[in-house]
Write a protein that holds these residues in place. Structure first.
Motif, PDB file in Angstrom:
ATOM      1  N   ASP A  43       0.853  -1.185   0.000  1.00 26.23           N
ATOM      2  CA  ASP A  43       0.000   0.000   0.000  1.00 26.23           C
ATOM      3  C   ASP A  43       0.892   1.239   0.000  1.00 26.23           C
ATOM      4  OD1 ASP A  43      -1.946   1.935   0.252  1.00 26.23           O
ATOM      5  OD2 ASP A  43      -2.510   1.366   2.282  1.00 26.23           O
ATOM      6  N   ILE A  44       1.203   1.706  -1.158  1.00 25.50           N
ATOM      7  CA  ILE A  44       1.997   2.934  -1.288  1.00 25.50           C
ATOM      8  C   ILE A  44       1.063   4.118  -1.078  1.00 25.50           C
ATOM      9  CG2 ILE A  44       3.400   4.342  -2.846  1.00 25.50           C
ATOM     10  CD1 ILE A  44       4.156   1.684  -4.247  1.00 25.50           C
ATOM     11  N   GLY A  45       1.339   4.945  -0.114  1.00 25.09           N
ATOM     12  CA  GLY A  45       0.518   6.124   0.140  1.00 25.09           C
ATOM     13  C   GLY A  45      -0.598   5.928   1.137  1.00 25.09           C
ATOM     14  N   SER A  46      -0.712   4.751   1.738  1.00 21.83           N
ATOM     15  CA  SER A  46      -1.750   4.472   2.749  1.00 21.83           C
ATOM     16  C   SER A  46      -3.148   4.783   2.222  1.00 21.83           C
ATOM     17  CB  SER A  46      -1.472   5.260   4.034  1.00 21.83           C
ATOM     18  OG  SER A  46      -0.229   4.877   4.576  1.00 21.83           O
ATOM     19  N   ASN A  47      -3.493   4.253   1.044  1.00 21.41           N
ATOM     20  CA  ASN A  47      -4.792   4.509   0.420  1.00 21.41           C
ATOM     21  C   ASN A  47      -5.816   3.411   0.668  1.00 21.41           C
ATOM     22  OD1 ASN A  47      -3.958   6.993  -0.885  1.00 21.41           O
ATOM     23  ND2 ASN A  47      -2.653   5.677  -2.120  1.00 21.41           N
ATOM     24  N   PHE A  48      -5.424   2.316   1.332  1.00 22.39           N
ATOM     25  CA  PHE A  48      -6.346   1.241   1.690  1.00 22.39           C
ATOM     26  C   PHE A  48      -6.609   1.279   3.182  1.00 22.39           C
ATOM     27  CE2 PHE A  48      -4.974  -0.561  -2.323  1.00 22.39           C
ATOM     28  CZ  PHE A  48      -6.135  -1.165  -2.799  1.00 22.39           C
ATOM     29  N   SER A  49      -7.882   1.136   3.558  1.00 23.34           N
ATOM     30  CA  SER A  49      -8.244   1.070   4.962  1.00 23.34           C
ATOM     31  C   SER A  49      -9.556   0.309   5.102  1.00 23.34           C
ATOM     32  CB  SER A  49      -8.394   2.472   5.556  1.00 23.34           C
ATOM     33  OG  SER A  49      -8.788   2.407   6.909  1.00 23.34           O
TER      34      SER A  49
ATOM     35  N   ALA B 109     -11.787   1.966 -14.118  1.00 26.42           N
ATOM     36  CA  ALA B 109     -12.784   2.900 -13.589  1.00 26.42           C
ATOM     37  C   ALA B 109     -12.239   4.324 -13.572  1.00 26.42           C
ATOM     38  CB  ALA B 109     -13.169   2.492 -12.165  1.00 26.42           C
ATOM     39  N   ASP B 110     -13.092   5.276 -13.963  1.00 26.77           N
ATOM     40  CA  ASP B 110     -12.768   6.688 -13.786  1.00 26.77           C
ATOM     41  C   ASP B 110     -13.007   7.044 -12.327  1.00 26.77           C
ATOM     42  OD1 ASP B 110     -12.097   7.522 -16.423  1.00 26.77           O
ATOM     43  OD2 ASP B 110     -14.203   7.439 -16.961  1.00 26.77           O
ATOM     44  N   MET B 111     -11.998   7.587 -11.686  1.00 27.63           N
ATOM     45  CA  MET B 111     -12.141   7.982 -10.286  1.00 27.63           C
ATOM     46  C   MET B 111     -11.579   9.382 -10.091  1.00 27.63           C
ATOM     47  SD  MET B 111     -11.156   4.422  -8.311  1.00 27.63           S
ATOM     48  CE  MET B 111     -11.775   4.961  -6.725  1.00 27.63           C
ATOM     49  N   ASP B 112     -12.261  10.158  -9.287  1.00 31.32           N
ATOM     50  CA  ASP B 112     -11.785  11.475  -8.887  1.00 31.32           C
ATOM     51  C   ASP B 112     -11.008  11.324  -7.582  1.00 31.32           C
ATOM     52  OD1 ASP B 112     -13.152  12.765 -11.034  1.00 31.32           O
ATOM     53  OD2 ASP B 112     -15.009  12.660  -9.872  1.00 31.32           O
ATOM     54  N   ALA B 113     -10.175  12.296  -7.279  1.00 32.13           N
ATOM     55  CA  ALA B 113      -9.474  12.288  -5.997  1.00 32.13           C
ATOM     56  C   ALA B 113     -10.506  12.166  -4.876  1.00 32.13           C
ATOM     57  CB  ALA B 113      -8.655  13.566  -5.835  1.00 32.13           C
ATOM     58  N   SER B 114     -10.247  11.306  -3.929  1.00 30.81           N
ATOM     59  CA  SER B 114     -11.089  11.023  -2.760  1.00 30.81           C
ATOM     60  C   SER B 114     -12.260  10.090  -3.052  1.00 30.81           C
ATOM     61  CB  SER B 114     -11.603  12.302  -2.091  1.00 30.81           C
ATOM     62  OG  SER B 114     -10.504  13.067  -1.632  1.00 30.81           O
ATOM     63  N   ASP B 115     -12.460   9.652  -4.309  1.00 35.92           N
ATOM     64  CA  ASP B 115     -13.451   8.608  -4.583  1.00 35.92           C
ATOM     65  C   ASP B 115     -12.983   7.314  -3.941  1.00 35.92           C
ATOM     66  OD1 ASP B 115     -15.074  10.283  -6.039  1.00 35.92           O
ATOM     67  OD2 ASP B 115     -14.654   9.355  -7.984  1.00 35.92           O
ATOM     68  N   THR B 116     -13.928   6.427  -3.654  1.00 38.36           N
ATOM     69  CA  THR B 116     -13.591   5.173  -3.001  1.00 38.36           C
ATOM     70  C   THR B 116     -13.960   3.976  -3.876  1.00 38.36           C
ATOM     71  OG1 THR B 116     -15.722   5.119  -1.856  1.00 38.36           O
ATOM     72  CG2 THR B 116     -13.855   6.135  -0.685  1.00 38.36           C
ATOM     73  N   PHE B 117     -13.348   2.843  -3.562  1.00 41.14           N
ATOM     74  CA  PHE B 117     -13.614   1.566  -4.222  1.00 41.14           C
ATOM     75  C   PHE B 117     -13.665   0.477  -3.170  1.00 41.14           C
ATOM     76  CE2 PHE B 117     -10.971  -2.200  -5.509  1.00 41.14           C
ATOM     77  CZ  PHE B 117     -11.981  -2.915  -6.122  1.00 41.14           C
TER      78      PHE B 117
ATOM     79  N   GLY C 107     -10.817  -2.467   3.969  1.00 39.37           N
ATOM     80  CA  GLY C 107     -11.457  -2.984   2.770  1.00 39.37           C
ATOM     81  C   GLY C 107     -11.904  -1.936   1.772  1.00 39.37           C
ATOM     82  N   THR C 108     -11.424  -0.710   1.923  1.00 40.45           N
ATOM     83  CA  THR C 108     -11.794   0.375   1.007  1.00 40.45           C
ATOM     84  C   THR C 108     -10.538   1.075   0.516  1.00 40.45           C
ATOM     85  OG1 THR C 108     -13.912   0.729   2.123  1.00 40.45           O
ATOM     86  CG2 THR C 108     -13.097   2.532   0.769  1.00 40.45           C
ATOM     87  N   PHE C 109     -10.481   1.309  -0.799  1.00 44.01           N
ATOM     88  CA  PHE C 109      -9.408   2.087  -1.412  1.00 44.01           C
ATOM     89  C   PHE C 109      -9.925   3.493  -1.660  1.00 44.01           C
ATOM     90  CE2 PHE C 109      -7.796   3.807  -5.468  1.00 44.01           C
ATOM     91  CZ  PHE C 109      -6.452   3.951  -5.155  1.00 44.01           C
ATOM     92  N   THR C 110      -9.132   4.506  -1.346  1.00 45.00           N
ATOM     93  CA  THR C 110      -9.467   5.905  -1.620  1.00 45.00           C
ATOM     94  C   THR C 110      -8.465   6.445  -2.632  1.00 45.00           C
ATOM     95  OG1 THR C 110     -10.358   6.177   0.614  1.00 45.00           O
ATOM     96  CG2 THR C 110      -9.843   8.190  -0.624  1.00 45.00           C
ATOM     97  N   ALA C 111      -8.969   6.918  -3.767  1.00 44.81           N
ATOM     98  CA  ALA C 111      -8.102   7.421  -4.837  1.00 44.81           C
ATOM     99  C   ALA C 111      -7.374   8.677  -4.374  1.00 44.81           C
ATOM    100  CB  ALA C 111      -8.916   7.726  -6.088  1.00 44.81           C
ATOM    101  N   PRO C 112      -6.045   8.700  -4.506  1.00 46.23           N
ATOM    102  CA  PRO C 112      -5.299   9.889  -4.086  1.00 46.23           C
ATOM    103  C   PRO C 112      -5.369  11.023  -5.106  1.00 46.23           C
ATOM    104  CG  PRO C 112      -3.799   8.197  -4.840  1.00 46.23           C
ATOM    105  CD  PRO C 112      -5.169   7.596  -4.858  1.00 46.23           C
ATOM    106  N   VAL C 113      -5.554  10.684  -6.383  1.00 40.59           N
ATOM    107  CA  VAL C 113      -5.627  11.686  -7.448  1.00 40.59           C
ATOM    108  C   VAL C 113      -6.684  11.265  -8.463  1.00 40.59           C
ATOM    109  CG1 VAL C 113      -3.187  12.370  -7.220  1.00 40.59           C
ATOM    110  CG2 VAL C 113      -3.821  10.582  -8.829  1.00 40.59           C
ATOM    111  N   THR C 114      -7.135  12.201  -9.275  1.00 42.66           N
ATOM    112  CA  THR C 114      -8.093  11.913 -10.335  1.00 42.66           C
ATOM    113  C   THR C 114      -7.400  11.170 -11.467  1.00 42.66           C
ATOM    114  OG1 THR C 114      -9.410  13.845  -9.762  1.00 42.66           O
ATOM    115  CG2 THR C 114      -9.668  12.987 -12.010  1.00 42.66           C
TER     116      THR C 114
END
Length: 113
Positions: free
Chosen positions: A1-7, A71-79, A9-16
């Motif tokens: 997890d580079i950037g601590s974007n998983f928490s 998937a198109d994701m904006d910064a702060s969108d989740t998966f 069971g959810t991924f949060t996009a760091p950038v669009t």
């Protein structure tokens, strides 16, 4: 997890951008009348019906279902991922998250554009 974007069971996009999102569920102790399985890859913008077995049970006792989408994701969108399995009176199945890399439950995301 580079950037601590998983928490949890959810991924949060760091950038669009465009992300490949993927994962696998490893099922154990299914029964033969589990006759429909649907895996959903869900982002903030859309729910992808990524895999569907319909009318028969591909893995009557254990096995993996794997799915991926771009998937198109904006910064702060989740998966995150969910699964529904139908056909048995209890509509429940065990998902194993502790297996070997070949037989395990996992998810991931990567910025591709």
């Amino acid at each position: 997890d580079i950037g601590s974007n998983f928490s949890n069971g959810t991924f949060t996009a760091p950038v669009t951008g465009k992300y490949i999102v993927y994962g696998s569920f490893y099922f154990v102790d299914t029964v033969t009348n589990n006759n429909q399985t649907i895996i959903y890859l869900q982002t903030s913008n859309r729910i992808y019906n990524a895999l569907r077995s319909h009318g028969y049970n591909i893995f009557p006792y254990q096995g993996s279902f794997t799915a991926s989408v771009v998937a198109d994701m904006d910064a702060s969108d989740t998966f995150h991922m969910t699964v529904n399995m139908y056909g048995h009176s209890s509509n429940t199945v065990d998902v194993d998250g502790t297996g070997t890399p070949i037989n395990s439950t996992y998810m991931g995301a990567a910025l591709i554009a």
